[in-house]
Design a protein around this motif. Structure first.
Motif, PDB file in Angstrom:
ATOM      1  N   ALA A   1       0.835  -1.207   0.000  1.00 37.30           N
ATOM      2  CA  ALA A   1       0.000   0.000   0.000  1.00 37.30           C
ATOM      3  C   ALA A   1       0.867   1.254   0.000  1.00 37.30           C
ATOM      4  O   ALA A   1       0.532   2.252  -0.656  1.00 37.30           O
ATOM      5  CB  ALA A   1      -0.930  -0.012   1.214  1.00 37.30           C
TER       6      ALA A   1
ATOM      7  N   GLY B   1      -7.286  -1.361  -6.056  1.00 41.67           N
ATOM      8  CA  GLY B   1      -6.654  -0.379  -5.180  1.00 41.67           C
ATOM      9  C   GLY B   1      -5.772   0.588  -5.945  1.00 41.67           C
ATOM     10  O   GLY B   1      -5.764   1.793  -5.667  1.00 41.67           O
TER      11      GLY B   1
ATOM     12  N   PHE C   1      -7.720  -0.308   0.646  1.00 35.27           N
ATOM     13  CA  PHE C   1      -6.745  -1.125  -0.075  1.00 35.27           C
ATOM     14  C   PHE C   1      -5.911  -1.947   0.903  1.00 35.27           C
ATOM     15  O   PHE C   1      -5.754  -3.162   0.748  1.00 35.27           O
ATOM     16  CB  PHE C   1      -5.858  -0.198  -0.909  1.00 35.27           C
ATOM     17  CG  PHE C   1      -4.855  -0.899  -1.776  1.00 35.27           C
ATOM     18  CD1 PHE C   1      -5.161  -2.094  -2.422  1.00 35.27           C
ATOM     19  CD2 PHE C   1      -3.597  -0.355  -1.979  1.00 35.27           C
ATOM     20  CE1 PHE C   1      -4.235  -2.728  -3.241  1.00 35.27           C
ATOM     21  CE2 PHE C   1      -2.662  -0.976  -2.787  1.00 35.27           C
ATOM     22  CZ  PHE C   1      -2.978  -2.175  -3.421  1.00 35.27           C
TER      23      PHE C   1
ATOM     24  N   MET D   1     -13.237   1.298  -2.916  1.00 30.42           N
ATOM     25  CA  MET D   1     -12.177   1.489  -3.907  1.00 30.42           C
ATOM     26  C   MET D   1     -12.753   1.703  -5.301  1.00 30.42           C
ATOM     27  O   MET D   1     -12.287   2.568  -6.056  1.00 30.42           O
ATOM     28  CB  MET D   1     -11.223   0.290  -3.894  1.00 30.42           C
ATOM     29  CG  MET D   1     -10.370   0.206  -2.651  1.00 30.42           C
ATOM     30  SD  MET D   1      -9.129  -1.119  -2.730  1.00 30.42           S
ATOM     31  CE  MET D   1     -10.179  -2.572  -2.500  1.00 30.42           C
TER      32      MET D   1
END
Length: 234
Positions: free
Chosen positions: A52, A134, A195, A216
């Motif tokens: 991420a 994401g 995400f 998302m």
């Protein structure tokens, strides 16, 4: 070689030479190695966090800065007088930024799996779906920054100002178990938080929460439409 192929080759070279490209790969790897050396192989939080982080850096920092700089310097306007349309440059940039995101993610998985012996996601298809969704949501925000920022420097600043609060709420600066419940809940409704949590669900072998997938998807669609609406070629 077609004009688009030449443009892709040139943009690839420029992206590789850009110091920010190196940072988006090195910083998540650094976090993974430093903390991964003291965490057991059964950990399910560190890899989702570092992936991420990598996508957040590409989407909020690197991509909007590059696109806003092109508009600021009049490159998009000048391209309108050549066989290569300005839209082609945007498409090429998006593809190359996505490839960079894939490379960063691939490096994290490779180091985690071979050096640290960390657990990798058992369901590859679910992981791919969450990764694409994401990344799309973060890229949409990056496109909106590029659309609204008057310069590359401004885009850089806006991206940084958005990244750190979003990263905190997403649980990238400290484990969500150590955060107040209300902040964790708020973070899940940010694209980066949704995400990170969806990735963690994949690592834990459970199905991602449909609500977070919807969050998302909503960011990816709605913010992309807004970016297209406000984007200026010059």
């Amino acid at each position: 070689m077609s004009a688009t192929a030449k443009l892709t080759a040139v943009e690839s070279k420029l992206l590789v030479r850009e110091p920010g490209s190196l940072f988006t790969v090195v910083i998540p790897l650094f976090v993974l190695i430093v903390f991964g050396s003291s965490i057991g192989p059964d950990d399910t939080t560190l890899l989702p966090m570092t992936i991420a982080i990598a996508i957040g850096l590409v989407g909020l920092y690197l991509m909007p800065t590059a696109l806003a700089t092109y508009r600021e310097k009049g490159i998009l306007r000048r391209l309108s007088t050549t066989p290569v349309r300005p839209a082609s440059l945007l498409v090429v940039q998006l593809i190359l930024q996505f490839v960079l995101a894939l490379a960063s993610c691939g490096a994290l998985l490779a180091v985690a799996g071979t050096v640290l012996g960390a657990r990798l996601p058992a369901n590859a298809l679910t992981f791919i779906a969450v990764f694409v969704l994401g990344t799309a949501s973060m890229f949409a925000i990056g496109l909106l920054i590029a659309a609204l920022a008057p310069s590359g420097r401004a885009a850089n600043g806006i991206g940084v100002l958005l990244y750190f609060p979003m990263a905190y709420l997403a649980g990238l600066m400290q484990p969500v178990s150590q955060m107040p419940a209300i902040l964790v809940r708020i973070g899940e409704f940010t694209p980066l938080g949704a995400f990170r949590q969806s990735l963690q669900d994949v690592w834990e072998g459970t199905a991602p929460d449909p609500v977070l997938l919807g969050v998302m998807a909503a960011y990816a669609v709605v913010v992309s439409i807004a970016a297209a609406r406000f984007f200026r070629w010059e």
